[in-house]
Write a protein that holds these residues in place. Structure first.
Motif, PDB file in Angstrom:
ATOM      1  N   THR A  42       0.827  -1.207   0.000  1.00 22.21           N
ATOM      2  CA  THR A  42       0.000   0.000   0.000  1.00 22.21           C
ATOM      3  C   THR A  42       0.863   1.259   0.000  1.00 22.21           C
ATOM      4  OG1 THR A  42      -1.707  -1.197   1.245  1.00 22.21           O
ATOM      5  CG2 THR A  42      -1.865   1.206   1.183  1.00 22.21           C
ATOM      6  N   MET A  59      -8.367   3.095  -3.627  1.00 22.00           N
ATOM      7  CA  MET A  59      -8.515   2.001  -2.662  1.00 22.00           C
ATOM      8  C   MET A  59      -8.891   0.706  -3.367  1.00 22.00           C
ATOM      9  SD  MET A  59     -10.628   4.023   0.327  1.00 22.00           S
ATOM     10  CE  MET A  59     -11.083   2.471   1.127  1.00 22.00           C
ATOM     11  N   GLN A  84      -6.504  -2.617  -3.382  1.00 23.90           N
ATOM     12  CA  GLN A  84      -7.059  -3.790  -2.712  1.00 23.90           C
ATOM     13  C   GLN A  84      -7.287  -4.935  -3.688  1.00 23.90           C
ATOM     14  OE1 GLN A  84      -7.423  -4.085   0.561  1.00 23.90           O
ATOM     15  NE2 GLN A  84      -8.148  -6.195   0.389  1.00 23.90           N
ATOM     16  N   VAL A 132      -5.295  -0.948   3.528  1.00 25.64           N
ATOM     17  CA  VAL A 132      -5.696  -0.045   2.446  1.00 25.64           C
ATOM     18  C   VAL A 132      -6.706   0.992   2.929  1.00 25.64           C
ATOM     19  CG1 VAL A 132      -6.849   0.073   0.197  1.00 25.64           C
ATOM     20  CG2 VAL A 132      -5.137  -1.698   0.630  1.00 25.64           C
ATOM     21  N   PRO A 133      -7.782   0.614   3.633  1.00 24.36           N
ATOM     22  CA  PRO A 133      -8.698   1.648   4.137  1.00 24.36           C
ATOM     23  C   PRO A 133      -8.034   2.637   5.085  1.00 24.36           C
ATOM     24  CG  PRO A 133      -9.767  -0.493   4.193  1.00 24.36           C
ATOM     25  CD  PRO A 133      -8.328  -0.743   3.874  1.00 24.36           C
ATOM     26  N   LEU A 157      -5.106   4.749   2.759  1.00 25.77           N
ATOM     27  CA  LEU A 157      -5.671   5.488   1.624  1.00 25.77           C
ATOM     28  C   LEU A 157      -7.011   6.126   1.979  1.00 25.77           C
ATOM     29  CD1 LEU A 157      -4.868   3.063  -1.343  1.00 25.77           C
ATOM     30  CD2 LEU A 157      -3.487   4.919  -0.396  1.00 25.77           C
ATOM     31  N   GLY A 158      -7.891   5.332   2.593  1.00 29.03           N
ATOM     32  CA  GLY A 158      -9.209   5.849   2.923  1.00 29.03           C
ATOM     33  C   GLY A 158      -9.183   6.913   4.002  1.00 29.03           C
TER      34      GLY A 158
END
Length: 581
Positions: free
Chosen positions: A132, A168, A172, A239-240, A243-244
């Motif tokens: 990531t 994302m 992912q 990832v969340p 990035l999120g």
């Protein structure tokens, strides 16, 4: 005499001998403490407005105020929609990418098939946090290497933005593609090629044969694999978070983490999100098990002669190879090259001729000169990986023996407790152990012990699968013969079952060790300054903006895990357990 022997073999299992019942009771107590107590604590906390450890928390007065508060705010419904939408899209793209690779590697005469398959499988053990962060360095709108190249070629600035919902989904889906490949390659290998040959004799081409013969045969496995991808994506965290969090795209896992880590800690709202995530995972797992329970209806391999046959793609095999290499490059090659490039810079900058002249190994020297920043976390991860794997495999070996090789009436309880943690997402499990040891007067918060206990619960059901499949293949007549010779249950278990279980135990040990080494979610929830693991230190370096040291540490961790995979492959080849890994 023959009938008597048949009745003995069909209806009698070795009795549970002296001392065995004490061991079973001990295992039930251990599993109840490791599984049921954290689960009940999550439910208890969600029904309380008082924080764990405060007076009144253990009173038998409950409220639904946390649920009313969660369901009454727009953030909850936004996180719910984001979670489902993110999981669905990422799983669909990963499924098609993994299925394409599985078909080309296992069923066609594509060049470099073995190399592509090996790289794809090797990617599974690389920590998601490394990949990531690599994609952030690659496609960030401000520092991304690809954005700099696109700007230099076209004059378009900030063309890519990895900090977005679609960023994302992209990262992912690439993260989950190797798992999809692993699941679908097994299904591709199980197809009797004579069915495809019959279709070809009837005049059908490659595509009609795939659509009318191959696809219907793999459909049950494909549906189960797709659902398992959704489950894994719902539970995803790296990832969340990375990035999120910046893109302001909230999902369940990040909501649990932020409500637990921020000050003041909102224990009630965090536990409410945990309960929702837990029940969503349980519902998806129920559907998954319903799909795989009737897999025997689609069996095509019988006792007749079976010889795999690869489909001749003709000239298309080179285009197929090129597409597969591009996909593998995005999955593994590009992120690794970006991180390697960043690790050799004194200060991260987009690549130019002037920058390339400044390449140096100073970041690696800095890591090794600061032992607390590199060596200690690596040692912590190694110690946790080896010890967790060893304890887990010892437990599941004993559990599998008592479940499958004794006539103990309560053995199904033991089996249920050992398999139940599969429904607990990592972020929920980490929160549960944190809350538990805020109440239990044991000074293990901030130590490796609390992380190791959480790892034990997390990986128990997966390790049990490795050992149980081997245990059921061992005939009870071996233990019956030992019982006639006067052997006790412990001697039989040690001298008969453990040697025969060696392939399954080795496979499970390597699986647990590698996954414990790369684990971030649980470690981050339970980490303090003295018990940080390798994945946690990468996240800390990212949070501090130390991109160069982070990249050097990532390359070092990448290399260590590749060495571990090579060892695992050599051991697998020796003991014949490669398919299970």
């Amino acid at each position: 005499m023959a009938m008597s022997s048949l009745r003995w073999e069909a209806s009698t299992r070795p009795p549970l001998m002296s001392g065995g019942r004490i061991v079973v009771i001990s295992l039930v107590v251990i599993l109840a403490y490791q599984v049921l107590v954290p689960l009940l604590l999550i439910i208890w906390t969600s029904l309380k407005t008082i924080r764990p450890g405060e007076p009144g928390f253990l009173d038998l007065r409950f409220t639904l105020a946390n649920y009313a508060r969660a369901y009454g705010i727009s953030e909850f419904w936004e996180a719910s929609l984001n979670t489902l939408y993110f999981a669905f899209l990422s799983s669909v793209y990963a499924f098609f990418g993994g299925t394409f690779l599985a078909w080309t590697v296992e069923r066609t005469n594509m060049p470099l098939a073995r190399l592509i398959g090996m790289i794809t499988l090797g990617r599974i053990i690389i920590p998601g946090v490394i990949i990531t962060i690599s994609w952030i360095l690659t496609a960030s709108p401000s520092i991304g290497v690809l954005n700099h190249i696109i700007n230099a070629l076209t004059g378009v600035p900030r063309f890519l933005n990895i900090y977005s919902f679609w960023g994302m989904v992209w990262v992912q889906s690439l993260e989950m593609t190797p798992l999809a490949y692993l699941l679908m390659s097994a299904a591709m290998k199980s197809i009797d090629p004579r069915l495809e040959e019959a279709s070809a004799i009837a005049g059908a081409g490659t595509w009609p044969t795939f659509r009318r013969v191959t696809l219907p045969l793999i459909l049950p496995a494909a549906a189960a694999a797709a659902l398992l991808l959704i489950i894994q994506t719902v539970e995803s965290f790296e990832v969340p978070l990375l990035l999120g969090g910046r893109a302001r795209v909230a999902v369940y896992t990040t909501q649990v983490y932020f409500n637990t880590s921020r000050t003041p800690t909102d224990w009630g709202l965090s536990s409410t999100y945990s309960i929702v995530l837990l029940f969503l995972s349980m519902a998806l797992l129920y559907v998954y098990f319903q799909l795989v329970r009737h897999g025997e209806r689609y069996q095509t391999i019988t006792g007749k002669d079976y010889r795999p046959r690869r489909i001749d793609l003709g000239g298309w095999k080179y285009l197929t190879c090129a597409l597969s290499l591009v996909l593998v490059f995005f999955i593994t090659g590009l992120p690794f090259l970006t991180m390697l490039y960043a690790s050799l810079l004194p200060r991260f900058r987009p690549p130019t001729a002037e920058v390339l002249e400044t390449l140096t190994l100073i970041n690696y020297k800095t890591l090794f000169s600061e032992g607390s920043y590199a060596l200690k976390p690596l040692w912590n991860s190694t110690l946790l990986g080896v010890s967790s794997a060893s304890i887990v495999m010892l437990l599941v070996a004993a559990i599998s023996y008592f479940v499958h090789k004794t006539r103990l009436g309560g053995r199904k309880i033991l089996d249920f407790l050992a398999f139940a943690p599969i429904a607990l997402p990592s972020v929920v499990l980490g929160s549960a152990f944190l809350w538990l040891y805020l109440l239990v007067p044991l000074p293990i918060i901030g130590t490796l012990s609390i992380i190791g206990l959480a790892y034990l619960t997390r990986y128990l059901p997966f390790a049990l699968r490795f050992v149980s499949t081997s245990m059921v293949q061992i005939h009870t007549e071996l233990e019956e013969a030992a019982a006639v010779a006067g052997g006790g249950w412990w001697r039989n278990f040690y001298h008969i079952y453990l040697p025969l279980l060696r392939p399954g135990l080795m496979a499970g040990w390597f699986w647990v060790m590698v996954h414990a080494y790369r684990e971030l979610t649980i470690s981050l929830m339970l980490a303090r300054s003295s018990n940080r693991t390798a994945s946690v230190i990468i996240f800390d370096l990212w949070s501090n903006g130390s991109f160069q040291q982070l990249s050097a540490f990532g390359v070092l961790m990448f290399t260590i895990l590749i060495i571990l995979v090579s060892i695992a492959q050599n051991v697998s080849a020796r003991y014949g357990i490669q398919e299970r890994l």
